[in-house]
Design a protein around this motif. Structure first.
Motif, PDB file in Angstrom:
ATOM      1  N   GLU A  27     -22.638  10.636 -68.707  1.00  0.00           N
ATOM      2  CA  GLU A  27     -21.636   9.598 -68.964  1.00  0.00           C
ATOM      3  C   GLU A  27     -21.718   8.532 -67.886  1.00  0.00           C
ATOM      4  OE1 GLU A  27     -17.792  11.209 -69.645  1.00  0.00           O
ATOM      5  OE2 GLU A  27     -18.617  12.792 -70.908  1.00  0.00           O
ATOM      6  N   GLY A  28     -21.657   7.306 -68.316  1.00  0.00           N
ATOM      7  CA  GLY A  28     -21.675   6.212 -67.348  1.00  0.00           C
ATOM      8  C   GLY A  28     -23.060   5.905 -66.817  1.00  0.00           C
ATOM      9  N   TYR A  29     -24.077   6.447 -67.468  1.00  0.00           N
ATOM     10  CA  TYR A  29     -25.445   6.237 -66.991  1.00  0.00           C
ATOM     11  C   TYR A  29     -25.804   4.746 -67.005  1.00  0.00           C
ATOM     12  CZ  TYR A  29     -30.529   6.706 -66.635  1.00  0.00           C
ATOM     13  OH  TYR A  29     -31.827   6.601 -66.225  1.00  0.00           O
ATOM     14  N   ARG A  30     -25.440   4.081 -68.106  1.00  0.00           N
ATOM     15  CA  ARG A  30     -25.824   2.676 -68.248  1.00  0.00           C
ATOM     16  C   ARG A  30     -25.209   1.817 -67.134  1.00  0.00           C
ATOM     17  NH1 ARG A  30     -28.064   0.879 -72.658  1.00  0.00           N
ATOM     18  NH2 ARG A  30     -27.263   2.619 -73.858  1.00  0.00           N
ATOM     19  N   GLU A  31     -23.912   2.002 -66.914  1.00  0.00           N
ATOM     20  CA  GLU A  31     -23.231   1.195 -65.889  1.00  0.00           C
ATOM     21  C   GLU A  31     -23.786   1.506 -64.504  1.00  0.00           C
ATOM     22  OE1 GLU A  31     -21.696   3.046 -68.208  1.00  0.00           O
ATOM     23  OE2 GLU A  31     -21.190   1.350 -69.502  1.00  0.00           O
ATOM     24  N   ARG A  88     -43.834   7.134 -67.552  1.00  0.00           N
ATOM     25  CA  ARG A  88     -44.782   7.047 -68.666  1.00  0.00           C
ATOM     26  C   ARG A  88     -44.044   6.776 -69.972  1.00  0.00           C
ATOM     27  NH1 ARG A  88     -49.515  10.469 -66.786  1.00  0.00           N
ATOM     28  NH2 ARG A  88     -48.807  10.956 -64.695  1.00  0.00           N
ATOM     29  N   GLU A  89     -42.835   7.322 -70.090  1.00  0.00           N
ATOM     30  CA  GLU A  89     -42.145   7.310 -71.378  1.00  0.00           C
ATOM     31  C   GLU A  89     -41.184   6.123 -71.533  1.00  0.00           C
ATOM     32  OE1 GLU A  89     -40.690  11.392 -71.683  1.00  0.00           O
ATOM     33  OE2 GLU A  89     -42.658  12.012 -72.453  1.00  0.00           O
ATOM     34  N   PHE A  90     -41.245   5.175 -70.587  1.00  0.00           N
ATOM     35  CA  PHE A  90     -40.401   3.981 -70.714  1.00  0.00           C
ATOM     36  C   PHE A  90     -41.273   2.759 -70.994  1.00  0.00           C
ATOM     37  CE2 PHE A  90     -37.961   0.334 -69.055  1.00  0.00           C
ATOM     38  CZ  PHE A  90     -36.842   0.464 -69.861  1.00  0.00           C
ATOM     39  N   LEU A  91     -41.150   2.242 -72.192  1.00  0.00           N
ATOM     40  CA  LEU A  91     -41.912   1.065 -72.630  1.00  0.00           C
ATOM     41  C   LEU A  91     -40.956   0.185 -73.412  1.00  0.00           C
ATOM     42  CD1 LEU A  91     -44.835   3.095 -74.206  1.00  0.00           C
ATOM     43  CD2 LEU A  91     -45.091   1.700 -72.162  1.00  0.00           C
ATOM     44  N   VAL A  92     -41.228  -1.113 -73.404  1.00  0.00           N
ATOM     45  CA  VAL A  92     -40.350  -2.013 -74.173  1.00  0.00           C
ATOM     46  C   VAL A  92     -41.182  -2.917 -75.076  1.00  0.00           C
ATOM     47  CG1 VAL A  92     -38.621  -2.026 -72.331  1.00  0.00           C
ATOM     48  CG2 VAL A  92     -40.307  -3.877 -72.433  1.00  0.00           C
ATOM     49  N   THR A  93     -40.519  -3.409 -76.102  1.00  0.00           N
ATOM     50  CA  THR A  93     -41.161  -4.381 -76.992  1.00  0.00           C
ATOM     51  C   THR A  93     -40.533  -5.767 -76.815  1.00  0.00           C
ATOM     52  OG1 THR A  93     -39.650  -3.668 -78.741  1.00  0.00           O
ATOM     53  CG2 THR A  93     -41.856  -2.717 -78.775  1.00  0.00           C
ATOM     54  N   THR A  94     -39.489  -5.849 -76.030  1.00  0.00           N
ATOM     55  CA  THR A  94     -38.874  -7.151 -75.755  1.00  0.00           C
ATOM     56  C   THR A  94     -39.659  -7.856 -74.645  1.00  0.00           C
ATOM     57  OG1 THR A  94     -37.290  -5.764 -74.564  1.00  0.00           O
ATOM     58  CG2 THR A  94     -36.513  -6.837 -76.547  1.00  0.00           C
ATOM     59  N   PRO A  95     -39.520  -9.186 -74.503  1.00  0.00           N
ATOM     60  CA  PRO A  95     -40.309  -9.899 -73.491  1.00  0.00           C
ATOM     61  C   PRO A  95     -40.112  -9.332 -72.081  1.00  0.00           C
ATOM     62  CG  PRO A  95     -39.212 -11.443 -74.957  1.00  0.00           C
ATOM     63  CD  PRO A  95     -38.675 -10.090 -75.299  1.00  0.00           C
ATOM     64  N   ALA A 149     -30.088  -5.735 -70.036  1.00  0.00           N
ATOM     65  CA  ALA A 149     -28.796  -5.509 -70.679  1.00  0.00           C
ATOM     66  C   ALA A 149     -29.083  -4.875 -72.034  1.00  0.00           C
ATOM     67  CB  ALA A 149     -28.049  -6.828 -70.862  1.00  0.00           C
ATOM     68  N   THR A 150     -28.107  -4.222 -72.581  1.00  0.00           N
ATOM     69  CA  THR A 150     -28.297  -3.516 -73.855  1.00  0.00           C
ATOM     70  C   THR A 150     -28.838  -4.453 -74.927  1.00  0.00           C
ATOM     71  OG1 THR A 150     -26.303  -2.346 -73.218  1.00  0.00           O
ATOM     72  CG2 THR A 150     -27.112  -1.950 -75.446  1.00  0.00           C
ATOM     73  N   GLU A 151     -28.332  -5.704 -74.932  1.00  0.00           N
ATOM     74  CA  GLU A 151     -28.713  -6.630 -76.002  1.00  0.00           C
ATOM     75  C   GLU A 151     -30.104  -7.216 -75.802  1.00  0.00           C
ATOM     76  OE1 GLU A 151     -26.068  -8.073 -73.649  1.00  0.00           O
ATOM     77  OE2 GLU A 151     -25.321  -6.099 -74.222  1.00  0.00           O
TER      78      GLU A 151
END
Ligand code: SF4
Ligand code: SF4
Length: 267
Positions: A129-133, A164-171, A179-181
């Motif tokens: 809980e609260g990981y994101r913040e 290794r397991e963290f990849l993104v498709t956003t710029p 941010a989440t969005e």
């Protein structure tokens, strides 16, 4: 005399891909860290298959060498990897070992000054809980991972499975102000990181995941110098696969030689 090995034929499947491979482990008791190369290979294979599927559909992964904003994030790793990272640092030649240790010490000092250290030392308080913040607060400190050099990972072949397991498709530029969005991370159908964190190396509830922040790996090792008891290779492999897939391992066969453990190309 050759140590007796046992092999297992493993199949992994997601809605988009399937892969099969043969793995081998010593029948005798081994240290949990000895299972890490296999776990890393599994993670690489799952990531590669998922990326291939995304690219086949016209998507694109933004991550590349020299892009290191995410290496200022809070990175939770398993006990076994915390031990592995601490041993890796100890094995570095001087003066590099002292330089890397100094970066760890500096990071811990900055986290203490920011008032985050005590909470960071209690993953049970922030992981669920609260990981994101808490993660965003950590990121705002701008503390680079001690292994980040010229915005690239200096221990790339040994980097934690979480990395290794963290990849993104956003710029990539979005990662500088996450941010989440604005961040779309790749959803893997299964993740080796949490499976490793459930290997029960603390000797208590084996189904509970235990995390160590990467930045506290050296501190954690100093407080937990004794490695967990060795366990038979098949036992460890069985637990890892159960935590990864929710299924039991297929029957194991005896072998005198280590078979290949690299997954086949997914189809
Ligand atoms: S997660 Fe973001 S910062 Fe990290 S490598 Fe990928 S694009 Fe670059
Ligand atoms: S270990 Fe490497 S990939 Fe992971 S956070 Fe540190 S520098 Fe980045």
């Amino acid at each position: 005399m050759t140590d007796r090995l046992v092999t297992a034929n493993i199949k992994l499947a997601s809605p988009d891909w399937e892969m099969g491979f043969q793995v081998g482990v010593p029948e005798a008791p081994i240290a949990v860290t000895e299972l890490l190369p296999l776990a890393q290979n599994l993670s690489n294979a799952i990531v590669d298959a998922t990326v291939q599927e995304i690219e086949t559909r016209g998507g694109k992964i933004s991550c590349c060498k020299g892009c290191g904003a995410c290496c200022r994030q809070l990175v939770p790793i398993s006990d076994v990897e915390a031990r592995y990272i601490a041993e890796l640092v100890e094995s570095l030649p001087e003066p590099r070992r002292s330089q890397v240790k100094a970066r760890f010490e500096d990071a811990v000092k900055r986290l203490a000054e920011a008032g985050l250290l005590e909470k960071l030392r209690q993953p049970e308080c922030w992981y669920r809980e609260g990981y994101r913040e808490f993660g965003l607060e950590y990121f705002r400190q701008g503390i680079p991972c001690p292994f980040l050099e010229d915005e690239a990972c200096s221990i790339y072949p040994d980097r934690p499975v979480t990395c290794r397991e963290f990849l993104v498709t956003t710029p990539a530029k979005n990662c500088q102000n996450p941010a989440t969005e604005t961040i779309r991370s790749v959803k893997l159908p299964m993740r080796v990181g949490p499976a490793l964190a459930k290997l029960g190396t603390r000797g208590d509830d084996p189904s509970e995941a235990h995390w160590v922040p990467l930045i506290l790996a050296l501190e954690w090792m100093a407080a937990n110098p004794n490695a967990p008891p060795h366990r038979s290779g098949p036992d460890l492999l069985g637990d890892l696969m159960r935590h990864l897939t929710g299924k039991e391992l297929p029957p194991l066969a005896e072998s005198e030689q280590m078979p290949p453990s690299q997954p086949e190309t997914p189809n």
